[in-house]
Design a protein around this motif. Structure first.
Motif, mmCIF file in Angstrom:
data_model
loop_
_atom_site.group_PDB
_atom_site.id
_atom_site.type_symbol
_atom_site.label_atom_id
_atom_site.label_comp_id
_atom_site.label_asym_id
_atom_site.label_seq_id
_atom_site.Cartn_x
_atom_site.Cartn_y
_atom_site.Cartn_z
ATOM 1 N N ASN A 112 0.809 -1.230 0.000
ATOM 2 C CA ASN A 112 0.000 0.000 0.000
ATOM 3 C C ASN A 112 0.836 1.271 0.000
ATOM 4 O O ASN A 112 0.313 2.350 0.245
ATOM 5 C CB ASN A 112 -0.996 0.031 1.166
ATOM 6 C CG ASN A 112 -2.124 -0.942 0.955
ATOM 7 O OD1 ASN A 112 -2.571 -1.161 -0.170
ATOM 8 N ND2 ASN A 112 -2.586 -1.557 2.032
ATOM 9 N N ASN A 113 2.140 1.169 -0.276
ATOM 10 C CA ASN A 113 2.969 2.366 -0.415
ATOM 11 C C ASN A 113 2.500 3.147 -1.635
ATOM 12 O O ASN A 113 2.182 2.574 -2.666
ATOM 13 C CB ASN A 113 4.443 2.004 -0.573
ATOM 14 C CG ASN A 113 5.043 1.454 0.701
ATOM 15 O OD1 ASN A 113 4.484 1.590 1.782
ATOM 16 N ND2 ASN A 113 6.190 0.821 0.573
ATOM 17 N N VAL A 114 2.466 4.470 -1.488
ATOM 18 C CA VAL A 114 1.995 5.351 -2.553
ATOM 19 C C VAL A 114 3.127 6.266 -2.974
ATOM 20 O O VAL A 114 3.823 6.836 -2.137
ATOM 21 C CB VAL A 114 0.801 6.209 -2.064
ATOM 22 C CG1 VAL A 114 0.399 7.225 -3.121
ATOM 23 C CG2 VAL A 114 -0.368 5.323 -1.700
ATOM 24 N N ARG A 115 3.270 6.403 -4.303
ATOM 25 C CA ARG A 115 4.263 7.333 -4.847
ATOM 26 C C ARG A 115 3.583 8.177 -5.903
ATOM 27 O O ARG A 115 2.955 7.650 -6.808
ATOM 28 C CB ARG A 115 5.426 6.576 -5.446
ATOM 29 C CG ARG A 115 6.216 5.832 -4.382
ATOM 30 C CD ARG A 115 7.352 5.128 -4.990
ATOM 31 N NE ARG A 115 8.524 5.415 -4.158
ATOM 32 C CZ ARG A 115 9.691 4.888 -4.363
ATOM 33 N NH1 ARG A 115 9.889 4.090 -5.380
ATOM 34 N NH2 ARG A 115 10.692 5.168 -3.579
ATOM 35 N N ALA A 116 3.712 9.468 -5.769
ATOM 36 C CA ALA A 116 3.162 10.373 -6.768
ATOM 37 C C ALA A 116 4.249 10.808 -7.738
ATOM 38 O O ALA A 116 3.976 11.113 -8.877
ATOM 39 C CB ALA A 116 2.532 11.585 -6.102
ATOM 40 N N LEU A 117 5.488 10.826 -7.271
ATOM 41 C CA LEU A 117 6.644 11.171 -8.091
ATOM 42 C C LEU A 117 7.778 10.225 -7.741
ATOM 43 O O LEU A 117 7.852 9.741 -6.613
ATOM 44 C CB LEU A 117 7.106 12.604 -7.806
ATOM 45 C CG LEU A 117 6.151 13.726 -8.183
ATOM 46 C CD1 LEU A 117 6.660 15.048 -7.649
ATOM 47 C CD2 LEU A 117 5.977 13.793 -9.686
ATOM 48 N N PRO A 118 8.678 9.952 -8.663
ATOM 49 C CA PRO A 118 9.821 9.105 -8.316
ATOM 50 C C PRO A 118 10.583 9.684 -7.133
ATOM 51 O O PRO A 118 10.815 10.885 -7.066
ATOM 52 C CB PRO A 118 10.677 9.128 -9.590
ATOM 53 C CG PRO A 118 9.720 9.452 -10.687
ATOM 54 C CD PRO A 118 8.690 10.368 -10.061
ATOM 55 N N GLY A 119 10.916 8.829 -6.159
ATOM 56 C CA GLY A 119 11.685 9.254 -4.996
ATOM 57 C C GLY A 119 10.846 9.765 -3.842
ATOM 58 O O GLY A 119 11.352 9.957 -2.755
ATOM 59 N N VAL A 120 9.547 9.988 -4.030
ATOM 60 C CA VAL A 120 8.683 10.471 -2.953
ATOM 61 C C VAL A 120 7.713 9.346 -2.615
ATOM 62 O O VAL A 120 6.914 8.947 -3.444
ATOM 63 C CB VAL A 120 7.891 11.729 -3.386
ATOM 64 C CG1 VAL A 120 6.971 12.190 -2.277
ATOM 65 C CG2 VAL A 120 8.850 12.829 -3.794
ATOM 66 N N MET A 121 7.801 8.817 -1.384
ATOM 67 C CA MET A 121 6.975 7.678 -1.037
ATOM 68 C C MET A 121 6.297 7.909 0.308
ATOM 69 O O MET A 121 6.882 8.451 1.228
ATOM 70 C CB MET A 121 7.818 6.403 -0.964
ATOM 71 C CG MET A 121 7.020 5.187 -0.552
ATOM 72 S SD MET A 121 7.894 3.611 -0.734
ATOM 73 C CE MET A 121 9.474 3.922 -0.056
ATOM 74 N N VAL A 122 5.042 7.458 0.394
ATOM 75 C CA VAL A 122 4.316 7.424 1.653
ATOM 76 C C VAL A 122 4.234 5.953 2.038
ATOM 77 O O VAL A 122 3.611 5.160 1.341
ATOM 78 C CB VAL A 122 2.892 8.009 1.492
ATOM 79 C CG1 VAL A 122 2.128 7.897 2.788
ATOM 80 C CG2 VAL A 122 2.964 9.435 1.014
ATOM 81 N N GLU A 123 4.895 5.573 3.141
ATOM 82 C CA GLU A 123 4.911 4.169 3.534
ATOM 83 C C GLU A 123 3.753 3.872 4.466
ATOM 84 O O GLU A 123 3.452 4.626 5.369
ATOM 85 C CB GLU A 123 6.224 3.824 4.232
ATOM 86 C CG GLU A 123 7.391 3.813 3.270
ATOM 87 C CD GLU A 123 8.622 3.173 3.873
ATOM 88 O OE1 GLU A 123 8.480 2.163 4.591
ATOM 89 O OE2 GLU A 123 9.702 3.694 3.631
ATOM 90 N N VAL A 124 3.115 2.737 4.212
ATOM 91 C CA VAL A 124 2.027 2.251 5.051
ATOM 92 C C VAL A 124 2.458 0.878 5.551
ATOM 93 O O VAL A 124 2.447 -0.084 4.782
ATOM 94 C CB VAL A 124 0.709 2.140 4.257
ATOM 95 C CG1 VAL A 124 -0.407 1.647 5.147
ATOM 96 C CG2 VAL A 124 0.360 3.472 3.616
ATOM 97 N N PRO A 125 2.866 0.744 6.823
ATOM 98 C CA PRO A 125 3.368 -0.550 7.288
ATOM 99 C C PRO A 125 2.238 -1.571 7.387
ATOM 100 O O PRO A 125 1.259 -1.366 8.096
ATOM 101 C CB PRO A 125 3.943 -0.240 8.672
ATOM 102 C CG PRO A 125 3.283 1.017 9.101
ATOM 103 C CD PRO A 125 2.915 1.768 7.850
ATOM 104 N N THR A 126 2.373 -2.678 6.637
ATOM 105 C CA THR A 126 1.360 -3.726 6.676
ATOM 106 C C THR A 126 1.979 -5.114 6.741
ATOM 107 O O THR A 126 1.251 -6.085 6.825
ATOM 108 C CB THR A 126 0.455 -3.672 5.422
ATOM 109 O OG1 THR A 126 1.265 -3.835 4.267
ATOM 110 C CG2 THR A 126 -0.312 -2.377 5.341
ATOM 111 N N MET A 127 3.285 -5.226 6.705
ATOM 112 C CA MET A 127 3.922 -6.533 6.668
ATOM 113 C C MET A 127 3.891 -7.202 8.037
ATOM 114 O O MET A 127 4.082 -6.568 9.058
ATOM 115 C CB MET A 127 5.381 -6.413 6.216
ATOM 116 C CG MET A 127 5.519 -6.048 4.773
ATOM 117 S SD MET A 127 4.907 -7.399 3.775
ATOM 118 C CE MET A 127 4.749 -6.564 2.242
ATOM 119 N N THR A 128 3.640 -8.502 8.027
ATOM 120 C CA THR A 128 3.717 -9.307 9.239
ATOM 121 C C THR A 128 4.856 -10.294 9.068
ATOM 122 O O THR A 128 5.384 -10.474 7.979
ATOM 123 C CB THR A 128 2.398 -10.063 9.474
ATOM 124 O OG1 THR A 128 2.173 -10.925 8.362
ATOM 125 C CG2 THR A 128 1.230 -9.110 9.632
#
Length: 182
Positions: A112-128
């Motif tokens: 569910n990580n979102v990137r609008a531009l290369p190098g800019v990321m919003v991380e959503v931790p979901t891994m178990t």
């Protein structure tokens, strides 16, 4: 190499994008362990050993599941085609006018990580912990190009590695005349 790719072509005043997702990743640990279990089940089958039949069936199913199951969301598993003009995007019977589009994003269907531009990321931790290594491998080809409009995100194409997804984002943005500098 991921196997994901896209092709663009001109049709009148539109640019048509044909996107082929990467093939699914095999869960090799389960395939190997299940294969060992199948061999063990075969070696213990006899009229007195129900355990051998149970092992054969259970491990055989585990191998089948690990070989055929794709953890990516449904829209990441099949090819997609959409049309872009300087004024709109058309996909699966829907049209988004350029003036109504909030943004185009690359979103990972697993993390569910979102990137609008290369190098800019919003991380959503979901891994178990369970299966995290396999999920991370799957996530490498679970990127999608999404259009956001009217407060809703819609997948235009999925099943891509990051390079393919950002190439598609750049090309679609250029057709629309959006700023693509990163």
């Amino acid at each position: 190499m991921s196997g994901a790719e896209y092709h663009k072509r001109q049709e009148g005043g539109s640019t048509v994008f044909d996107v082929t997702p990467a093939p699914p990743k095999k869960f090799w640990l389960i395939v190997v362990l299940g294969g060992i279990g199948v061999l063990f089940g075969l070696s213990t089958i006899s009229s007195e050993h129900l355990l051998g039949l149970i092992m054969l069936g259970g491990c055989g199913y585990a191998v089948f599941w690990a070989w055929t199951h794709d953890l990516r969301p449904a829209e990441h598993r099949s090819p997609s085609t959409f049309r872009v003009t300087p004024d709109a995007i058309e996909s699966k019977g829907q049209t988004w006018k350029k003036a109504d589009i909030h943004r185009l994003i690359v979103k990972n269907g697993i993390t569910n990580n979102v990137r609008a531009l290369p190098g800019v990321m919003v991380e959503v931790p979901t891994m178990t912990a369970a299966g995290a290594a396999h999920r991370m491998q799957v996530s490498l080809t679970a990127n999608a190009l999404e259009v956001e409009a009217g407060g809703k995100a819609t997948v235009l194409a999925g099943g891509m590695d990051e390079t393919t997804a950002f190439g598609l984002l750049t090309d679609v943005s250029r057709v629309l005349g959006l700023n693509v500098s990163g």
